[in-house]
Design an enzyme around this catalytic site. Sequence first.
Site, PDB file in Angstrom:
ATOM      1  N   ARG A   1      15.109  -1.819  -6.286  1.00 53.46           N
ATOM      2  CA  ARG A   1      13.712  -2.210  -6.504  1.00 53.46           C
ATOM      3  C   ARG A   1      13.440  -2.461  -7.984  1.00 53.46           C
ATOM      4  NH1 ARG A   1      10.283  -0.679  -2.467  1.00 53.46           N
ATOM      5  NH2 ARG A   1       8.940  -2.232  -3.442  1.00 53.46           N
TER       6      ARG A   1
ATOM      7  N   PRO B   1       0.825  -1.212   0.000  1.00 50.22           N
ATOM      8  CA  PRO B   1       0.000   0.000   0.000  1.00 50.22           C
ATOM      9  C   PRO B   1       0.863   1.268   0.000  1.00 50.22           C
ATOM     10  CG  PRO B   1      -0.455  -1.385   1.939  1.00 50.22           C
ATOM     11  CD  PRO B   1       0.739  -1.950   1.252  1.00 50.22           C
ATOM     12  N   GLU B   2       0.537   2.186  -0.898  1.00 50.90           N
ATOM     13  CA  GLU B   2       1.219   3.477  -0.962  1.00 50.90           C
ATOM     14  C   GLU B   2       0.197   4.545  -0.561  1.00 50.90           C
ATOM     15  OE1 GLU B   2       3.453   3.883  -4.652  1.00 50.90           O
ATOM     16  OE2 GLU B   2       3.803   1.736  -4.723  1.00 50.90           O
TER      17      GLU B   2
ATOM     18  N   LYS C   1       3.201   6.405   4.271  1.00 48.56           N
ATOM     19  CA  LYS C   1       2.501   5.170   3.896  1.00 48.56           C
ATOM     20  C   LYS C   1       2.007   4.412   5.128  1.00 48.56           C
ATOM     21  CE  LYS C   1       6.071   3.926   1.286  1.00 48.56           C
ATOM     22  NZ  LYS C   1       6.896   3.121   0.356  1.00 48.56           N
TER      23      LYS C   1
END
Length: 274
Positions: free
Chosen positions: A258, A2-3, A58
């Site tokens: 990432r 979740p952002e 976040k």
Amino acid sequence: MPELPEIEVLKGEIKARVVGRQIVTVDVSDPNVINMSPEMFASTLAGKKITGAGRRGKMLLIYLEEGLCLIIHFMLFGRIRLSPEVGEGAQVVLNLDDRRCLFFSQLALGAGVHLHQGEEIDSLPQVTKLGVDALSRELDFEQFTRMISRSKAKIKALLMDQSFISGIGNTYADEILFEAKINPERSGKSLGSEEILAVYRPLKNMLVEAITAGGAGSDDFAHLDGSKGGFIPKVHGLEDKPCLVCGLGIRKTKVGGRGTYYCPQCQNYFRRSG
Ligand SMILES: [Zn+2]
């Protein structure tokens, strides 16, 4: 994971569906995800009403009576659900006075549900280290330009750096740069004013669009009732799929450790805007 948009969606759902309810009992099956003994955690929360919800970067905040606050770090896989029955793998369960339960699962790798006094929240290290919120008015174009144009770091890494701007993670960073037609490996310093504007516009607009869409439509996110969001990525997670603009295959690389997805043609390293 979740952002900012997903946490905003959950915050809205907590406000609409859970605020006003009282916690009757608490079950903790994984003491590693809380910040005190399970007995202390459960006895402090029992009998408290849920009074509000908030967000820092976040992280989701759930406010309670007597100035208490739960701060929830979901990290990569964490989930929150509201249901009449406790789901499989629940690590922390808040049993509510309407016989529903709010429960947390898949909390790993630094994720957790921590109980604090509300006034402590903004002095916690994980909160004080946060940079300006991506949705904040403080982050206007002038401010964004000053921050970006000073940095030798790659633009993708900058967007994901929570101490720089808070709220944006791996998915939205890829989507913002695709929309901006900027290669994720470009340094902040190398971007001209028009290119910075090309990043700034979707940064502000896309997060709002994603909130309106109910958050990400991926398997990594679910609403309180378990349903998915409606925001569909155009590049993130779509290696070798054709780019919606030019048809060339989406490529995957690594930036800042990432997985990073981009179109090698639309986001050509040497492409200049204007
Ligand atoms: Zn393309």
